[in-house]
Design an enzyme around this catalytic site. Structure first.
Site, PDB file in Angstrom:
ATOM      1  N   HIS A 174       0.826  -1.477  -0.136  1.00  0.00           N
ATOM      2  CA  HIS A 174       0.239   0.467  -0.149  1.00  0.00           C
ATOM      3  C   HIS A 174       1.262   1.312   0.102  1.00  0.00           C
ATOM      4  CE1 HIS A 174      -2.886   3.152   1.706  1.00  0.00           C
ATOM      5  NE2 HIS A 174      -3.951   2.375   1.198  1.00  0.00           N
ATOM      6  N   GLN A 218      -4.240  -5.160   7.053  1.00  0.00           N
ATOM      7  CA  GLN A 218      -5.518  -6.121   6.673  1.00  0.00           C
ATOM      8  C   GLN A 218      -5.231  -7.742   7.476  1.00  0.00           C
ATOM      9  OE1 GLN A 218      -7.828  -5.626   4.532  1.00  0.00           O
ATOM     10  NE2 GLN A 218      -7.254  -3.323   3.604  1.00  0.00           N
ATOM     11  N   CYS A 222      -4.922   2.159  -4.013  1.00  0.00           N
ATOM     12  CA  CYS A 222      -3.132   2.978  -2.839  1.00  0.00           C
ATOM     13  C   CYS A 222      -2.099   1.915  -3.659  1.00  0.00           C
ATOM     14  CB  CYS A 222      -3.252   3.361  -2.533  1.00  0.00           C
ATOM     15  SG  CYS A 222      -5.398   4.691  -1.486  1.00  0.00           S
TER      16      CYS A 222
HETATM   17  C1  LIG Z   1      -2.299  -2.736   3.416  1.00  0.00           C
HETATM   18  C2  LIG Z   1      -2.757  -1.572   4.032  1.00  0.00           C
HETATM   19  N1  LIG Z   1      -1.550  -1.056   4.620  1.00  0.00           N
HETATM   20  C3  LIG Z   1      -1.677   0.539   5.349  1.00  0.00           C
HETATM   21  C4  LIG Z   1      -3.293   1.045   5.006  1.00  0.00           C
HETATM   22  C5  LIG Z   1      -2.919   2.052   5.907  1.00  0.00           C
HETATM   23  O1  LIG Z   1      -4.579   2.210   6.408  1.00  0.00           O
HETATM   24  P1  LIG Z   1      -4.810   3.528   7.111  1.00  0.00           P
HETATM   25  O2  LIG Z   1      -5.450   4.212   5.910  1.00  0.00           O
HETATM   26  O3  LIG Z   1      -5.954   3.306   8.708  1.00  0.00           O
HETATM   27  O4  LIG Z   1      -3.931   4.311   7.744  1.00  0.00           O
HETATM   28  C6  LIG Z   1      -4.502   0.485   4.311  1.00  0.00           C
HETATM   29  C7  LIG Z   1      -5.637   0.968   3.841  1.00  0.00           C
HETATM   30  O5  LIG Z   1      -6.547   0.736   3.101  1.00  0.00           O
HETATM   31  C8  LIG Z   1      -3.800  -0.598   3.750  1.00  0.00           C
HETATM   32  O6  LIG Z   1      -5.034  -1.732   3.096  1.00  0.00           O
END
Ligand SMILES: Cc1ncc(COP(=O)(O)O)c(C=O)c1O
Lengths: 412, 137
Positions: A126, A206, A369
């Site tokens: 991500h 996740q 993302c």
């Molecule tokens: C694998 C992963 N890492 C990090 C995040 C970031 O999470 P947050 O937006 O709650 O900080 C997400 C969110 O979509 C994610 O799917």
């Protein structure tokens, strides 16, 4: 055969989520990987906090302030137990997984890195587990290296030359891909990394609400997640860090509550974890988060994992029977969680999601993302259905119907 | 539910007008949205300030492609000045500074997309690219 998920009545659990009774039309919510729905107990805990328990944390000597502080620290212990951390002092409350990664990048990596060093991530990260490393590497003259993926989308560790070598200062890897649902072999990575004492950060955004996560058996140095993806409130997440690593970390935010002594031109930081929690803490968030963790723990993450895998496998089978549908990632389920990305030939995923939405099916479409991963998959975007234990067969049927409907409207 | 997939829009998606080769165009501009992968080029050919041809090519979602097709149909034959005016009307309509559709029944078919903020950009991609072709002196 009796399976782990048979012993839990998941259809009854769906009734814990008021959103499913709130509209005239059935909500087929298949976007829990973006953010999950909230059970009544979490909503009630937040409500109760603001009605009866709300006071300043770590800042008052009267009873309301004391009980607020106690409740906040108890929430920290709940999260400690949730991931089997050795000590509550190794749990730092942050706004989110994103903030937790940025704390490690700016507070730890920035000091640890020297020119020529390497940080390793994977091609499926991500952006929140990519960009902070990209920037800190650039600023420190280090290089960001990427573990490639094989054709099924799984990590190709054999092609990651130097991953466990002596230039590597950190490996930052997601536990579960938010696009492919692949569960990465984190324990294998930490085992190989330990030979050269390379710290490993696990992005558990996740995984932590969907399968058992134990930082001691994962043997990672850092682990991050957000409450809102695991039935908890928005605006709170955590960083787990091994004590020795947190001792090497500079705070990201400076301000109230994180300092013991402020002198004219220097200051002495407070103990860990207070050092990393500048400003007035998010009490209602922490309490809601703890209740969410307890709720999930009571159901059991083993049955949850089983249930979500089964739902995704059923959807996988149904979608793969439809002409023109491509599903990304491997089919074999041990490596999959409840996340499924797909495309329909000649149809843009935004159109799939829009038409699905018009039929009460909430799915996500876009690059999620994960632009580096999209390049690997050779597509700008995908449609994604992500399952939570509160989903059911009707949700899958609605998804399949929406895919047929999309093909009918836009197919050639 | 007020579907965005109206008959007119679907017709332009399935049977795009003025789509394909841009070789004979005087000016070509590209519009892309890396967030969703929409990527199109719009070309014009003008004679005495009158748009003789407006064409496009590329890939995108149905709304993006239908909007480009509708745009080409609505602007061929206009003067460059009229076309610029129409682009401005579209921007205002989708920016909610005016609530009335530009007086053109085909364009009205795009109106349902105004309820979906995330997809307004899909509609406007071709129009912004057209605007750029009109700006070049
Ligand atoms: C694998 C992963 N890492 C990090 C995040 C970031 O999470 P947050 O937006 O709650 O900080 C997400 C969110 O979509 C994610 O799917």
């Amino acid at each position: 055969m009796l399976t782990a998920s048979d012993s839990v009545d998941f259809d009854a659990l769906r009734k814990d989520f008021p959103i499913f009774d709130s509209g005239p039309q059935t909500l087929h919510y298949l976007d829990s990987a973006a953010t999950s729905q909230k059970p009544r107990c979490v909503i009630d805990a937040i409500d109760l906090c603001y009605r009866n328990q709300y006071g300043p944390v770590h800042r008052g000597l009267y009873p309301l302030a004391e009980s607020a502080t106690e409740a906040y620290e108890k929430a920290r212990q709940t999260i400690e137990n949730f991931i089997n951390a050795p000590s509550p002092d190794e749990i730092i409350f942050t706004r989110s997984a994103t903030e937790a990664i940025n704390l490690v990048a700016s507070g730890w990596a920035r000091q640890a890195l020297e020119a020529g060093d390497e940080i390793w991530v994977s091609q499926m990260e991500h952006h929140s587990n990519y960009l902070p490393w990209q920037r800190v590497c650039r600023d420190r003259g280090a290089s960001l290296k990427v573990i490639p993926l094989d054709s099924s989308g799984q990590l190709d560790l054999d092609k990651a030359d130097g991953l466990f070598g002596n230039r590597t200062r950190l490996i930052a890897i997601t536990h579960v891909s938010n696009v492919l649902g692949i569960v990465n072999p984190v324990e294998k990575i930490t085992r190989l990394a330990s030979v050269n004492s390379i710290p490993v950060l696990v992005d558990a955004a996740q995984s932590v609400g969907h399968m058992p996560v134990d930082v001691q058996s994962l043997s990672c140095d850092f682990l991050v997640a957000s409450a809102h993806k695991m039935c908890g409130p928005g605006g709170i997440g955590f960083l787990y860090g091994k004590k020795e690593r947190l001792t090497q970390t500079e705070p990201l935010l400076l301000g109230g509550g994180m300092v013991d002594q402020v002198l004219a031109d220097t200051s002495i930081w407070a103990e860990i974890p207070a050092r990393f929690e500048a400003g007035s803490p998010n009490l209602a968030g922490a309490l809601g988060f703890a209740v969410a963790a307890a709720y999930i723990e009571e159901i059991g993450r083993q049955p949850i994992a089983k249930r979500e895998q089964e739902l995704a496998a059923t959807a996988f089978e149904a979608l793969s029977e439809i002409d023109g549908v491509t599903i990304y990632g491997p089919e074999n389920s041990p490596y999959r969680s409840g996340i499924l990305s797909f495309n329909i030939d000649g149809i843009h995923p935004h159109d799939i999601a829009q038409i699905a939405g018009e039929h009460g099916v909430a799915i996500r479409a876009g690059h999620h993302c994960c632009q580096p991963l999209m390049r690997h998959l050779n597509t700008p975007s995908t449609a994604r259905a992500s399952f939570s234990f509160y989903n059911n067969k009707d949700d899958i049927a609605a998804l399949v119907m929406a895919v047929h409907e999309t093909k009918k409207i836009l197919g050639s | 539910m007020n579907s965005v997939y109206k008959t007119v829009l679907l017709d332009h998606f399935h049977n795009p007008r003025n789509k394909g080769d841009l070789d004979s165009m005087d000016r070509v501009k590209r519009g892309s949205n890396p967030r969703c992968g929409d990527d199109i080029e719009v070309g014009i050919r003008a004679e005495n300030e009158i748009l003789e041809s407006v064409r496009f090519r590329g890939r995108g979602c149905s709304i993006c492609l239908a909007s480009a097709s509708i745009m080409s149909e609505c602007t061929i034959g206009l003067t460059m000045r009229q076309a610029r005016h129409l682009v401005q009307q579209m921007l205002d309509w989708f920016g909610d500074t005016i609530s009335e559709a530009p007086s053109n029944t085909t364009l009205a078919a795009l109106g349902a997309v105004r309820q979906h903020p995330a997809r307004k950009k899909c509609v406007l991609l071709a129009w912004v690219a057209l605007d750029e072709t009109l700006e070049i002196k």
